[in-house]
Each structure stands twice: as C-alpha cells, then as structure tokens.
Design a protein around this motif. Structure first.
Motif, PDB file in Angstrom:
ATOM      1  N   HIS A  13      -5.419 -14.494   7.211  1.00 34.42           N
ATOM      2  CA  HIS A  13      -3.997 -14.431   6.868  1.00 34.42           C
ATOM      3  C   HIS A  13      -3.474 -13.053   7.239  1.00 34.42           C
ATOM      4  O   HIS A  13      -4.240 -12.142   7.586  1.00 34.42           O
ATOM      5  CB  HIS A  13      -3.797 -14.687   5.370  1.00 34.42           C
ATOM      6  CG  HIS A  13      -4.472 -13.666   4.497  1.00 34.42           C
ATOM      7  ND1 HIS A  13      -5.813 -13.710   4.191  1.00 34.42           N
ATOM      8  CD2 HIS A  13      -3.985 -12.551   3.888  1.00 34.42           C
ATOM      9  CE1 HIS A  13      -6.131 -12.672   3.422  1.00 34.42           C
ATOM     10  NE2 HIS A  13      -5.046 -11.955   3.223  1.00 34.42           N
ATOM     11  N   ILE A  14      -2.153 -12.879   7.174  1.00 41.44           N
ATOM     12  CA  ILE A  14      -1.525 -11.605   7.489  1.00 41.44           C
ATOM     13  C   ILE A  14      -1.405 -10.771   6.220  1.00 41.44           C
ATOM     14  O   ILE A  14      -0.889 -11.235   5.203  1.00 41.44           O
ATOM     15  CB  ILE A  14      -0.147 -11.823   8.129  1.00 41.44           C
ATOM     16  CG1 ILE A  14      -0.300 -12.524   9.484  1.00 41.44           C
ATOM     17  CG2 ILE A  14       0.598 -10.497   8.291  1.00 41.44           C
ATOM     18  CD1 ILE A  14       1.011 -12.929  10.121  1.00 41.44           C
ATOM     19  N   ALA A  37       0.299  -3.762   9.328  1.00 44.65           N
ATOM     20  CA  ALA A  37      -0.052  -5.172   9.133  1.00 44.65           C
ATOM     21  C   ALA A  37      -1.339  -5.446   9.898  1.00 44.65           C
ATOM     22  O   ALA A  37      -1.577  -4.866  10.962  1.00 44.65           O
ATOM     23  CB  ALA A  37       1.068  -6.089   9.625  1.00 44.65           C
ATOM     24  N   TYR A  38      -2.168  -6.309   9.353  1.00 45.85           N
ATOM     25  CA  TYR A  38      -3.371  -6.726  10.071  1.00 45.85           C
ATOM     26  C   TYR A  38      -3.764  -8.124   9.617  1.00 45.85           C
ATOM     27  O   TYR A  38      -3.271  -8.643   8.606  1.00 45.85           O
ATOM     28  CB  TYR A  38      -4.537  -5.750   9.867  1.00 45.85           C
ATOM     29  CG  TYR A  38      -4.798  -5.288   8.450  1.00 45.85           C
ATOM     30  CD1 TYR A  38      -5.350  -6.142   7.496  1.00 45.85           C
ATOM     31  CD2 TYR A  38      -4.516  -3.979   8.068  1.00 45.85           C
ATOM     32  CE1 TYR A  38      -5.613  -5.701   6.207  1.00 45.85           C
ATOM     33  CE2 TYR A  38      -4.765  -3.523   6.785  1.00 45.85           C
ATOM     34  CZ  TYR A  38      -5.319  -4.390   5.855  1.00 45.85           C
ATOM     35  OH  TYR A  38      -5.559  -3.955   4.574  1.00 45.85           O
ATOM     36  N   GLU A  39      -4.618  -8.740  10.423  1.00 50.77           N
ATOM     37  CA  GLU A  39      -5.180 -10.033  10.045  1.00 50.77           C
ATOM     38  C   GLU A  39      -6.380  -9.772   9.154  1.00 50.77           C
ATOM     39  O   GLU A  39      -7.191  -8.893   9.428  1.00 50.77           O
ATOM     40  CB  GLU A  39      -5.593 -10.818  11.289  1.00 50.77           C
ATOM     41  CG  GLU A  39      -6.060 -12.235  11.011  1.00 50.77           C
ATOM     42  CD  GLU A  39      -6.296 -13.033  12.290  1.00 50.77           C
ATOM     43  OE1 GLU A  39      -7.015 -14.046  12.230  1.00 50.77           O
ATOM     44  OE2 GLU A  39      -5.759 -12.631  13.355  1.00 50.77           O
ATOM     45  N   LYS A  40      -6.484 -10.560   8.073  1.00 50.48           N
ATOM     46  CA  LYS A  40      -7.550 -10.303   7.094  1.00 50.48           C
ATOM     47  C   LYS A  40      -8.318 -11.590   6.830  1.00 50.48           C
ATOM     48  O   LYS A  40      -7.729 -12.672   6.712  1.00 50.48           O
ATOM     49  CB  LYS A  40      -6.945  -9.765   5.789  1.00 50.48           C
ATOM     50  CG  LYS A  40      -7.957  -9.164   4.820  1.00 50.48           C
ATOM     51  CD  LYS A  40      -7.256  -8.508   3.653  1.00 50.48           C
ATOM     52  CE  LYS A  40      -8.174  -7.710   2.750  1.00 50.48           C
ATOM     53  NZ  LYS A  40      -9.556  -8.133   2.666  1.00 50.48           N
ATOM     54  N   THR A  75      -2.898 -12.087  13.845  1.00 51.06           N
ATOM     55  CA  THR A  75      -2.460 -11.233  14.941  1.00 51.06           C
ATOM     56  C   THR A  75      -1.020 -10.785  14.736  1.00 51.06           C
ATOM     57  O   THR A  75      -0.147 -11.063  15.556  1.00 51.06           O
ATOM     58  CB  THR A  75      -2.608 -11.950  16.308  1.00 51.06           C
ATOM     59  OG1 THR A  75      -3.894 -12.564  16.365  1.00 51.06           O
ATOM     60  CG2 THR A  75      -2.507 -10.948  17.459  1.00 51.06           C
ATOM     61  N   PRO A  76      -0.740 -10.076  13.641  1.00 51.41           N
ATOM     62  CA  PRO A  76       0.645  -9.689  13.372  1.00 51.41           C
ATOM     63  C   PRO A  76       1.128  -8.574  14.280  1.00 51.41           C
ATOM     64  O   PRO A  76       0.339  -7.766  14.788  1.00 51.41           O
ATOM     65  CB  PRO A  76       0.588  -9.202  11.916  1.00 51.41           C
ATOM     66  CG  PRO A  76      -0.806  -8.673  11.774  1.00 51.41           C
ATOM     67  CD  PRO A  76      -1.667  -9.587  12.607  1.00 51.41           C
ATOM     68  N   ASP A 111      -0.307  -9.807   0.614  1.00 51.78           N
ATOM     69  CA  ASP A 111      -1.133 -10.719   1.398  1.00 51.78           C
ATOM     70  C   ASP A 111      -0.390 -12.037   1.512  1.00 51.78           C
ATOM     71  O   ASP A 111      -0.144 -12.714   0.505  1.00 51.78           O
ATOM     72  CB  ASP A 111      -2.498 -10.902   0.748  1.00 51.78           C
ATOM     73  CG  ASP A 111      -3.398  -9.699   0.957  1.00 51.78           C
ATOM     74  OD1 ASP A 111      -4.378  -9.826   1.709  1.00 51.78           O
ATOM     75  OD2 ASP A 111      -3.115  -8.622   0.381  1.00 51.78           O
ATOM     76  N   ALA A 112      -0.024 -12.395   2.750  1.00 51.83           N
ATOM     77  CA  ALA A 112       0.853 -13.549   2.967  1.00 51.83           C
ATOM     78  C   ALA A 112       0.114 -14.861   2.754  1.00 51.83           C
ATOM     79  O   ALA A 112      -1.059 -15.003   3.126  1.00 51.83           O
ATOM     80  CB  ALA A 112       1.419 -13.500   4.387  1.00 51.83           C
TER      81      ALA A 112
END
Length: 329
Positions: free
Chosen positions: A141-142, A133-136, A175-176, A163-164
């Motif tokens: 978003h996560i 998981a990463y911030e995009k 910041t997941p 993509d959440a």
C-alpha cells in the motif's frame, strides 16, 4: 458439438474482426501522428541521449555500496542534492533510504526507512519541510510521512504518518509519486494491481493526513497502451518544460519480461504519449522507473536530471542498475 455456419453468423464474425482491426489501427495511429506536444518532443530529445549528457553515472550506489534503485532526486535550498531510493538487502526485503550529495555522483546515505519500504517519492511542502511517500509491505500500500525540516528527514523523524487503504485493488497499490503539496493537501500518482493481475495508473489525494481518495487514470493507461505495451504500466514523474506539463512514464512491452520495459513522454493535454528511444554508451535497451527533475547542476547551471533503472535483462555490460544523467538547459 457441431456448430452450423450461417450467413448471419459469418457477417457477425466478419464485423467483429473488422472492428478489432480498426481499433488496433486507431490505437497505433495515436502513436504515429507525430509528437504528442512540443513539451514531449523536447523531453524526448533531452532524455533520449545519455551519450550527449553533461554528466552521468551508471550503477549509482551510496557510500556503503548499496544500490540506489528507482532513485528520485531533489535539491535543497542551499544547493545540496537529496536522493530517495531503495535497495534489496540480505534480509530479502527492500529498504528505502535517503542520501545527500554535492556532485550528483557520490552519495552519503543518511537514513534507512526500514524493511518493506520501496519506490520512494519526495517533495518540498513549501514551508521548509518535506513530504515522503513510499510503497510499504506486507499488503502493499502507499504510505505517506511528513517531516518538519531537512534535519528531521535525514534523521527519519516524521511528525505525521498515514497508511492508505487499498480501494482500487484488494492486492496492491503502490509506486507513489507526489505531484504537489498544497497546505494540508497532498496530490499523488501511483499504480494499482488491476484485477490482481496487471499494474495500472491511479491518481490520489490525501487531505489532512486523514482523508484518502484514489481513482484510476485510464487516460494515461490508454496513451501508453497505444504503443503496444502488453504488460505493466508503472512508475511515472511529471516535469514542467517551457510552461508545459509532461509526464515521463514506464511501460512493459511483454508481461514478466524485464527486458521489455520502455519509457514514454506523456502529454496530459492531448492524452497522447511519445516513445523515448534512449541511447546509452553501451547500447542498453530496457529502461524502467523513470524520474525527472529540474535543478541547478554542480556547476551552477540550470539542468534537467533524468533517472532510469536499467534491468539486467536489457542492459549493456557495465550499465545495469540505476542511471543518473543531466543535460544543461
């Protein structure tokens, strides 16, 4: 306009001030009644002294010289180490990447996940594969990706992607941290930009790479704010010590002040946190983006590895950047 003071008004103001003072005292009392738990006390003791660590590296970089900011470490079944991290590159954007190592000090970058990816978190899926998981950005978003095996991860070949949506903030969620992968269900933590102003904590669940549910984690927010943090509450990482779940979390003392970042050990059972007084060789005073991992160290011994990002504003000479250190258990 002239306001006339009356006894009733004076009583109302006095009661309001007394209530505010009592709330502040109670909040501070939460932080002053001893360790939150045996687990937080042990984590604070282990993570608090870099100078006594069995191994360490300041300003960690991969083999090409890229900084390994906000690094999170995992270990493969064959004993190698994996790091996911991000770097601000010349294109003006963050790039998340994955690297491998055999000694926790020297890292070979294997894949760049592309521009606009940062704050990465990695977890085994229990079936030979990995969840990332990463911030995009843009529209922070996560994002969650699944890889069938280690080779697919190191090549960047995801077989599932999600993509959440932004559900708690219209401005940013990110910041997941992946806390567990159970079959088709992935549990995560993260932050959301509350009122498009200040980062606060969230919990989320992704089911079948289709259904997303996120909710605020106000209990964690309260535990960190009890220490007087007036800025963002961001990255966090859980670890099980002696059968107790403990969470290492960052809190910013003053908004927009990178030199005021601190680290706290949170006990989910009591809802309280301990402040970590981290001692480095040079005396750095600001610490952000904590990570913590149980692994086998390069000498084959069980160890606790801690990662902290030292902002330049709170750093001692030669210590700014990503710090990795580990203590034998």
């Amino acid at each position: 306009m002239t306001v006339r003071t009356t006894p009733r008004l004076l009583l109302t103001v006095t009661l309001a001030l007394a209530a505010a003072l009592l709330f502040a005292q109670l909040a501070r009392a939460d932080a002053d009644t001893g360790p939150a738990s045996a687990g937080t006390a042990r984590l604070a003791a282990l993570a608090g002294d870099v100078t006594a660590a069995d191994g360490h590296r300041y300003d960690a970089r991969d083999h090409t010289g890229r900084t390994m900011d906000a690094a999170q470490i995992a270990q493969t079944p064959d004993g190698r180490y994996l790091a996911v991290y991000h770097t601000l590159l010349a294109d003006g954007r963050f790039h998340a990447a994955v690297a491998t190592s055999t000694d926790l000090r020297h890292w070979q970058r294997r894949h760049d996940f592309g521009p606009g990816t940062h704050q990465a978190s990695l977890a085994h899926d229990g079936r030979g594969g990995y969840a990332l998981a990463y911030e995009k950005d843009p529209r922070n978003h996560i994002a969650v990706r699944a890889y069938r095996n280690l080779a697919a991860l190191l090549d960047g070949r995801a077989h599932r992607a999600f993509d959440a949506p932004l559900t708690l903030s219209r401005c940013a969620e990110g910041t997941p941290g992946i806390t567990s992968v159970r079959g088709a269900t992935i549990h995560l933590t993260g932050h959301y930009l509350a009122d498009c102003d200040t980062d606060r904590q969230l919990r989320a669940t992704l089911t079948g790479f289709r259904r997303w549910h996120a909710e605020p984690d106000r209990r964690l927010d309260h535990a960190v704010r009890a220490w007087g943090t007036g800025g963002n509450i961001g990255d966090r990482a859980p670890v099980d010590l002696g059968g107790e779940r403990v969470v290492l979390v960052e809190g910013q003392g003053r908004r927009s002040d990178f030199g005021s970042w601190g680290t706290y050990a949170y006990d989910p059972g009591s809802g309280r946190a301990d402040s970590l007084d981290v001692r480095t060789h040079g005396g750095s005073r600001a610490f952000a983006n904590p990570s913590v991992t149980l692994l086998t160290d390069p000498r084959g011994r069980p160890a606790l590895l801690v990662g902290l990002f030292i902002p330049r504003e709170g750093s001692a000479p030669g210590e700014a950047g990503q710090l990795l250190y580990w203590h034998r258990l």
